[in-house]
Design an enzyme around this catalytic site. Structure first.
Site, PDB file in Angstrom:
ATOM      1  N   HIS A  53     -41.311  70.636  11.199  1.00 10.91           N
ATOM      2  CA  HIS A  53     -41.239  71.201   9.845  1.00 10.91           C
ATOM      3  C   HIS A  53     -40.392  70.361   8.892  1.00 10.91           C
ATOM      4  O   HIS A  53     -39.483  69.660   9.315  1.00 10.91           O
ATOM      5  CB  HIS A  53     -40.620  72.605   9.899  1.00 10.91           C
ATOM      6  N   LYS A 106     -29.937  68.711   7.682  1.00 10.79           N
ATOM      7  CA  LYS A 106     -29.630  69.749   8.664  1.00 10.79           C
ATOM      8  C   LYS A 106     -28.619  69.245   9.692  1.00 10.79           C
ATOM      9  O   LYS A 106     -28.613  68.065  10.042  1.00 10.79           O
ATOM     10  CB  LYS A 106     -30.897  70.177   9.408  1.00 10.79           C
ATOM     11  N   TYR A 119     -28.487  76.163  12.833  1.00 13.14           N
ATOM     12  CA  TYR A 119     -28.442  74.970  11.999  1.00 13.14           C
ATOM     13  C   TYR A 119     -27.949  75.282  10.603  1.00 13.14           C
ATOM     14  O   TYR A 119     -28.175  76.345  10.061  1.00 13.14           O
ATOM     15  CB  TYR A 119     -29.792  74.253  11.964  1.00 13.14           C
ATOM     16  N   ASP A 163     -48.192  76.445  13.070  1.00 11.90           N
ATOM     17  CA  ASP A 163     -47.805  75.175  13.690  1.00 11.90           C
ATOM     18  C   ASP A 163     -48.961  74.513  14.432  1.00 11.90           C
ATOM     19  O   ASP A 163     -49.043  73.286  14.492  1.00 11.90           O
ATOM     20  CB  ASP A 163     -46.619  75.371  14.641  1.00 11.90           C
TER      21      ASP A 163
END
Length: 185
Positions: free
Chosen positions: A66, A75, A135, A173
């Site tokens: 992603h 991130k 995250y 996905d």
């Protein structure tokens, strides 16, 4: 000072870093400083994070790859329970390592974290029976700005580990494009 160790440009990919915090343990358990803005800044990671996320997944769950399209996120990812194989793919236009990936096991035992700059596609597969994944992001999630690359893109050729069970993915996905298809659209 000195509570984190930063390995810069892992996998030969500029900006991608593996961060290992110092873990202080005894018979009671352990303590670890997982993030320190001052120390990170001294290591060249001068980012202001605005959002923390956490997910829980079972063995064989594959999330990704992603990214956000117009509002890319930096991130800092880690696993606080169980283990995952975490992957970042360089998606930066003009990068010498465009399309190259780096993968690493992140687990509650090794305490490692992966710092992923903006314009990387990101995903992971759960190796343990259960994993809790955390995250930090430097921009907010924009629900209409999601993008992705299919997990098994033959040109990227990620060496995903065999988890010994069928993979579990979202329908979204499963339908993501390859990097080549994405660049040609």
């Amino acid at each position: 000072m000195g509570q984190i160790k930063v390995e810069h440009n892992v996998g030969g990919i500029e900006g991608l870093c593996v961060i290992t915090p110092t873990v202080h343990g005894d018979k009671r358990g352990y303590f670890s400083e997982t993030y320190n803005f001052r120390e990170m800044s001294e290591e060249g990671i001068d980012i202001t994070f605005v959002q923390d996320n956490q997910s829980s997944s079972t063995k064989g769950v594959l999330r990704g790859l992603h990214f956000q399209i117009n509002f890319p996120q930096t991130k800092l990812v880690r696993t606080i329970r169980g283990s995952v194989y975490d992957v970042a793919v360089d998606f930066r236009k003009g990068s010498k390592t465009f399309g190259k990936y780096f993968g690493i096991e992140l687990s509650e035992e090794n305490h490692k974290q992966l710092f992923i700059p903006k314009n990387f596609a990101h995903g992971f597969i759960v190796l343990s029976d259960l994993a809790e994944f955390c995250y930090k992001c430097d921009d907010y999630w924009h629900p209409n700005d999601e993008g992705g690359i299919i997990w098994n893109d033959p040109d990227i050729n990620i060496a995903w580990p065999d988890v010994g069970c069928e993979l579990i993915m979202s329908d979204k996905d499963k339908r993501l494009p390859t990097l080549k298809e994405l660049m040609n659209s």
